[in-house]
Design a protein around this motif. Structure first.
Motif, PDB file in Angstrom:
ATOM      1  N   TYR A  79       0.782  -0.860   0.086  1.00  0.00           N
ATOM      2  CA  TYR A  79       0.124   0.004   0.064  1.00  0.00           C
ATOM      3  C   TYR A  79       0.614   1.629   0.332  1.00  0.00           C
ATOM      4  O   TYR A  79       1.789   0.896   0.596  1.00  0.00           O
ATOM      5  CB  TYR A  79      -1.092  -0.019   1.356  1.00  0.00           C
ATOM      6  N   SER A  80       0.438   1.991  -0.726  1.00  0.00           N
ATOM      7  CA  SER A  80       1.319   3.306  -1.009  1.00  0.00           C
ATOM      8  C   SER A  80       0.734   4.653  -1.246  1.00  0.00           C
ATOM      9  O   SER A  80      -0.797   4.374  -1.629  1.00  0.00           O
ATOM     10  CB  SER A  80       2.705   2.910  -2.090  1.00  0.00           C
ATOM     11  N   GLY A  81       0.884   5.842  -0.944  1.00  0.00           N
ATOM     12  CA  GLY A  81       0.192   7.124  -1.483  1.00  0.00           C
ATOM     13  C   GLY A  81       1.230   7.933  -0.946  1.00  0.00           C
ATOM     14  O   GLY A  81       1.792   8.001  -0.636  1.00  0.00           O
ATOM     15  N   ILE A  82       0.408   9.396  -1.086  1.00  0.00           N
ATOM     16  CA  ILE A  82       0.734  10.653  -0.672  1.00  0.00           C
ATOM     17  C   ILE A  82      -0.682  11.043   0.787  1.00  0.00           C
ATOM     18  O   ILE A  82      -0.923  11.013   0.515  1.00  0.00           O
ATOM     19  CB  ILE A  82       1.158  11.402  -1.386  1.00  0.00           C
ATOM     20  N   PHE A  83       0.425  11.887   1.445  1.00  0.00           N
ATOM     21  CA  PHE A  83      -0.463  12.380   2.251  1.00  0.00           C
ATOM     22  C   PHE A  83      -0.379  14.023   2.565  1.00  0.00           C
ATOM     23  O   PHE A  83       0.895  14.044   2.985  1.00  0.00           O
ATOM     24  CB  PHE A  83      -0.271  12.344   4.005  1.00  0.00           C
ATOM     25  N   SER A  84      -1.317  14.475   1.929  1.00  0.00           N
ATOM     26  CA  SER A  84      -1.446  15.641   0.822  1.00  0.00           C
ATOM     27  C   SER A  84      -1.619  16.712   2.284  1.00  0.00           C
ATOM     28  O   SER A  84      -2.844  16.470   2.364  1.00  0.00           O
ATOM     29  CB  SER A  84      -1.576  15.810   0.274  1.00  0.00           C
ATOM     30  N   ILE A  85      -1.201  17.509   2.842  1.00  0.00           N
ATOM     31  CA  ILE A  85      -0.820  18.778   4.295  1.00  0.00           C
ATOM     32  C   ILE A  85      -1.614  20.501   3.278  1.00  0.00           C
ATOM     33  O   ILE A  85       0.344  20.230   2.995  1.00  0.00           O
ATOM     34  CB  ILE A  85       0.128  18.398   5.502  1.00  0.00           C
ATOM     35  N   ASN A  86      -1.935  20.395   3.364  1.00  0.00           N
ATOM     36  CA  ASN A  86      -2.393  21.906   2.990  1.00  0.00           C
ATOM     37  C   ASN A  86      -2.365  22.984   3.993  1.00  0.00           C
ATOM     38  O   ASN A  86      -2.642  22.656   5.257  1.00  0.00           O
ATOM     39  CB  ASN A  86      -3.695  22.394   1.981  1.00  0.00           C
ATOM     40  N   ILE A  87      -0.743  24.039   4.288  1.00  0.00           N
ATOM     41  CA  ILE A  87      -0.737  24.898   5.177  1.00  0.00           C
ATOM     42  C   ILE A  87      -1.600  26.236   4.592  1.00  0.00           C
ATOM     43  O   ILE A  87      -0.946  26.972   3.741  1.00  0.00           O
ATOM     44  CB  ILE A  87       0.558  25.215   5.462  1.00  0.00           C
ATOM     45  N   TYR A  88      -2.513  26.654   5.661  1.00  0.00           N
ATOM     46  CA  TYR A  88      -2.809  28.259   5.822  1.00  0.00           C
ATOM     47  C   TYR A  88      -2.532  28.765   6.393  1.00  0.00           C
ATOM     48  O   TYR A  88      -2.718  28.473   7.920  1.00  0.00           O
ATOM     49  CB  TYR A  88      -4.378  27.960   5.193  1.00  0.00           C
TER      50      TYR A  88
END
Length: 127
Positions: free
Chosen positions: A59-68
């Motif tokens: 299992y793989s992927g990207i954990f995407s975090i937008n910083i505002y």
């Protein structure tokens, strides 16, 4: 390992970041964005791969975090959060996951916020 387990592990890890602003996840976006700093995070899984030699699921992927961060305050606050996220996720193992690379995008200005995206690559293996 199921996608929900992976998402929960990543979200719990992010929630443990010291001095983090409020975090919103998929399907939890605020109706009105807060005036201060906040994170928006989502798990972007890749297709599951099966290694035919030993039936290991990858299992793989990207954990995407937008910083505002608030517009008009410069980029330092957002970049400091990005640095903290890098230190917190780069090459770590937790809850059956291994996070590896952490990358940061160029900032983008909206009417109310300055936004930087931090992407965390992860992998998990099962047999």
């Amino acid at each position: 390992m199921l996608f929900n387990h992976i998402s929960n592990a990543l979200e719990q890890r992010l929630a443990a970041l010291p001095n983090a602003p409020p975090v919103y996840y998929d399907n939890q976006s605020p109706a009105t964005p807060p005036s201060g700093a906040f994170f928006m995070a989502k798990n972007l899984p890749k297709p599951t791969v099966i290694d035919t030699f030993d039936a290991t699921e990858i299992y793989s992927g990207i954990f995407s975090i937008n910083i505002y961060t608030p517009a008009g305050t410069g980029r330092a606050m957002a970049e400091n959060y990005a640095d903290e996220l890098h230190s917190f996720f780069f090459n770590k193992r937790f809850d059956g996951l291994h996070t590896s690379t952490v990358s940061c995008s160029q900032g983008m200005l909206t009417a109310t916020h300055y936004v930087i995206n931090v992407s965390v690559s992860y992998r998990a293996f099962t047999e």
